[in-house]
Design an enzyme around this catalytic site. Structure first.
Site, PDB file in Angstrom:
ATOM      1  N   GLU A  77       0.841  -1.210   0.000  1.00  0.00           N
ATOM      2  CA  GLU A  77       0.000   0.000   0.000  1.00  0.00           C
ATOM      3  C   GLU A  77       0.872   1.254   0.000  1.00  0.00           C
ATOM      4  OE1 GLU A  77      -3.305  -0.154   2.807  1.00  0.00           O
ATOM      5  OE2 GLU A  77      -4.150  -1.849   1.726  1.00  0.00           O
ATOM      6  N   GLU A 102      -5.001  -8.851  -0.103  1.00  0.00           N
ATOM      7  CA  GLU A 102      -5.835  -8.481   1.043  1.00  0.00           C
ATOM      8  C   GLU A 102      -7.277  -8.409   0.563  1.00  0.00           C
ATOM      9  OE1 GLU A 102      -4.558  -5.240   3.588  1.00  0.00           O
ATOM     10  OE2 GLU A 102      -2.451  -5.732   3.233  1.00  0.00           O
TER      11      GLU A 102
END
Ligand code: AHR
Length: 497
Positions: free
Chosen positions: A173, A299
């Site tokens: 991220e 995720e």
């Protein structure tokens, strides 16, 4: 009657076992207490890993495990987690809950866990706050076989042989907690950092940080910046997408207190995954039509408001039949898109978000999501075959209607067919007729998970939600007829004559 069409002879792609992968972060009680209790704990353990949890995870055949984060990965300095435990640094996990991280679970412990689980290893490196040298030396420490400073250090710490690192993530991220970067900047960093993720033996598959949900700009720009390199430069590009019932990060909704409208909203949010795979996949196709780069959905899962009274930074939530359905929908979608999706990791394995296991002290329970994984495990390493099902719209509100059924079908190496179906409807039983092309069905057996929409397991009643045998009838004209109750996940195994 809804028709389910299956053609076992038309193969559509290989289902990587990694589509049923897991993710474990230094977050809340995932690693500490959930998995690792230390060698001196009263909780039965092998080398610090709690036996009950490892056994339950082995049962669902965890194929791959991602670690150490998440956001934690871009704050993690691997040298803090090696060497004698009493000398390891103690620090505050500033990202998650402000608790003390004593680094007693580090590289050696992660590798021990994967060895106990018999799964592949996916390590996520630090780009946000780590150096190229640090990442390069971690890879050397993990995988170099011979004389080198890092291999020597590893041997000093008790491990002479190198380990196998199957996947290495270059940042996490990085558009957010991993450094708030722009995609062009991350793309340049990716080019640089990945250069030093060396192959010292068995090649390490390198995963670049991909987009959050519908951030198509990120996917385009990262690929535009990085794609002029040859094979092996990038093996995977990640995608993160969480199911929030409300779609609103400010008020996500409760894991246990919800109504029928929330149910269908959650299903609708989950089904968005299909569009994300298609649209990010189309951008990937424009650079990589041969689908050499895997989409790595490392995720996914439900994200609710934390359980009342728990540390907000621990992301602890319960898991109900709603989560079982969310898992079933997603796993079917990953199968259906296995030409591009090469790995997916539910967030997270134990005690965090859509966990498959919850623990409380020495007690452990398997969530409804665990049961879905247990039903779907037969797809691992199979071949996706052509299939489709007729669906009807179900739901209560305009804009939040969903198809009642999802499915996927695979053929295992022993020739058996594995069919998984979800019935999203809260009211209607689906009367289904399975039609199988160019083959005859010898026998069918089924296992079903079904119950009240809010049904869940608790530490006092850990077996409220469980699977049971399910009957399907082979008709005289070689069809398979069955009634799929509302709110259910089904696995059918069919043997062909
Ligand atoms: O899974 C929890 C967090 O969600 C991860 O640390 C991060 O990558 C994502 O935002």
């Amino acid at each position: 009657m809804a028709k389910l069409y299956v053609n076992p002879n038309v193969k559509k792609g290989h289902i990587n076992p990694e589509l049923q992968g897991h993710f474990s972060e230094h977050l809340g009680r995932c690693i500490y207490e959930g998995i690792f209790v230390g060698e001196n704990s009263d909780i039965p353990n092998v080398n610090g890993m709690r036996t009950d949890v490892v056994e339950a995870l082995k049962e669902i055949r965890v194929p791959v495990l991602r670690w150490p984060g998440g956001c934690f990965a871009d704050e993690y300095h691997w040298r803090d987690g090696i060497g004698p435990k009493e000398k390891r640094k103690k620090m505050i996990n500033t990202h998650w809950g402000g608790v003390v991280e004593d680094n007693s679970f580090g590289t050696h412990e992660f590798m021990e866990l994967c060895s106990q689980l018999g799964c592949k290893t996916y390590i996520n490196g630090n780009v946000g706050s780590g150096t190229v040298q640090e990442m390069s030396e971690w890879v050397e420490y993990l995988t170099f076989n011979g004389v080198s400073p890092m291999a020597d250090l590893r041997a000093q710490n008790g491990r002479k042989e190198p380990w196998t690192v199957d996947y290495f993530g270059v940042g996490n991220e990085n558009w957010g907690c991993g450094g708030n970067m722009r995609p062009e900047y991350y793309g340049d960093l990716y080019r640089r950092y990945q250069t030093y993720v060396r192959n010292y033996g068995r090649p390490v598959s390198k995963i670049a940080c991909g987009a959050n949900a519908e951030d198509y700009h990120w996917t385009s720009k990262v690929l535009e910046t990085t794609f002029d390199h040859g094979n092996g430069f990038m093996n995977g590009l990640s995608l993160h997408y969480y199911t929030l019932p409300t779609g609103n990060w400010g008020k996500k909704g409760s894991s246990l207190e919800y109504d029928e409208k929330d149910w269908y909203r959650t299903m609708k949010q989950t089904l968005k995954m299909e569009e994300l795979i298609k649209r990010h996949g189309a951008i990937m196709d424009s650079y990589d039509p041969g689908k050499r780069i895997g989409m790595i959905i490392d995720e996914w899962g439900t994200w609710y408001d934390v359980e009342p009274g728990t540390n907000p930074g621990f992301l602890y939530q319960q898991s109900t039949m709603r989560d079982a359905l969310v898992a079933g929908i997603n796993l079917n979608l990953f199968n259906k898109n296995c030409d591009r999706v090469k790995m997916a990791n539910i967030a997270q394995m134990v005690n965090v978000l859509q966990a498959v296991i919850l623990t409380e002290g020495e007690r452990m329970l398997k969530t409804p999501t665990w049961h879905t994984f247990n039903l779907y495990k037969f797809h691992q390493d199979g071949e996706l075959v052509e299939s489709s099902v007729e669906t009807r719209e179900t739901g209560l509100e305009e804009g939040f209607k969903v198809p009642d059924l999802t499915e996927s079908v695979s053929r295992a190496k022993d020739g058996k067919l594995h069919i998984t179906l979800t019935n999203l409807s809260l009211e209607d039983t689906a009367d289904i007729e399975g039609i199988f092309a160019d083959c005859s069905i010898k026998n069918v057996r089924g296992t079903i998970l079904t119950g009240d929409m809010r049904a869940h397991n608790t530490f006092d009643a850990p077996d409220q939600v469980h699977t049971r045998d399910f009957d399907a009838e082979i008709t005289a004209d070689n069809k398979v007829a069955f009634k799929l109750p509302p709110c259910s996940v089904l696995h059918l195994e069919a043997e062909l004559a």
